[in-house]
Design a protein around this motif. Structure first.
Motif, PDB file in Angstrom:
ATOM      1  N   GLY A   1       0.382   2.028  -3.350  1.00 52.31           N
ATOM      2  CA  GLY A   1      -1.107   2.955  -3.244  1.00 52.31           C
ATOM      3  C   GLY A   1      -2.149   1.977  -3.421  1.00 52.31           C
ATOM      4  O   GLY A   1      -3.280   2.438  -3.641  1.00 52.31           O
ATOM      5  N   LYS A   2      -2.034   0.609  -3.431  1.00 54.26           N
ATOM      6  CA  LYS A   2      -3.278  -0.278  -3.601  1.00 54.26           C
ATOM      7  C   LYS A   2      -2.763  -1.766  -2.758  1.00 54.26           C
ATOM      8  O   LYS A   2      -1.858  -1.859  -2.728  1.00 54.26           O
ATOM      9  N   GLY A   3      -4.016  -2.693  -2.816  1.00 52.56           N
ATOM     10  CA  GLY A   3      -3.702  -3.750  -2.274  1.00 52.56           C
ATOM     11  C   GLY A   3      -3.514  -4.922  -3.063  1.00 52.56           C
ATOM     12  O   GLY A   3      -3.267  -6.169  -2.533  1.00 52.56           O
ATOM     13  N   ARG A   4      -3.731  -4.744  -4.309  1.00 47.61           N
ATOM     14  CA  ARG A   4      -3.272  -5.920  -5.382  1.00 47.61           C
ATOM     15  C   ARG A   4      -2.816  -5.181  -6.358  1.00 47.61           C
ATOM     16  O   ARG A   4      -3.066  -4.354  -6.797  1.00 47.61           O
ATOM     17  N   VAL A   5      -1.470  -5.956  -7.028  1.00 47.62           N
ATOM     18  CA  VAL A   5      -0.441  -5.115  -7.819  1.00 47.62           C
ATOM     19  C   VAL A   5      -0.076  -6.171  -8.987  1.00 47.62           C
ATOM     20  O   VAL A   5       0.485  -7.213  -8.617  1.00 47.62           O
TER      21      VAL A   5
ATOM     22  N   ARG B   1       0.820  -1.032   0.090  1.00 48.12           N
ATOM     23  CA  ARG B   1       0.051  -0.189   0.120  1.00 48.12           C
ATOM     24  C   ARG B   1       0.879   1.403  -0.019  1.00 48.12           C
ATOM     25  O   ARG B   1       0.737   2.189  -0.680  1.00 48.12           O
TER      26      ARG B   1
END
Length: 97
Positions: free
Chosen positions: A34-38, A30
């Protein structure tokens, strides 16, 4: 050019007796993405793979959530690596197309 993350990880068994395996991504995704799945491009000791960094409910010894990357059995066979072995990994966020 996207940042490249290089690290070593133990190969962990995802399900006892099922043959699945994963490595732990040792960064806060994160904070980094900046996100939970990449979606990522990965190299397992030079062998390319495209996949995702995900939260599958895996926790470390302190109870913290870990984000993981699956490592396919055929890649492990090519590298002669199995559950419990240490592997060198390079990860880069996949380019949007």
């Amino acid at each position: 050019m996207k940042k490249i993350y290089e690290f070593n990880s133990t190969i962990y068994s995802s399900e006892v007796g099922k043959g699945g395996a994963y490595v732990i991504f040792p960064f806060d995704i994160r904070e980094e993405f900046g996100k939970g799945r990449v979606k990522v491009q990965v190299e397992f000791e030079g062998i390319p793979y495209e996949g995702s960094i995900v939260n599958m409910g895996v926790k470390d010894s302190k109870g913290n959530i870990c984000y993981i990357i699956g490592i396919k059995k055929d890649i492990r066979q090519i590298l002669k690596k199995d559950i419990g072995d240490i592997i060198t990994i390079s990860v880069q966020e996949k380019e949007d197309r």
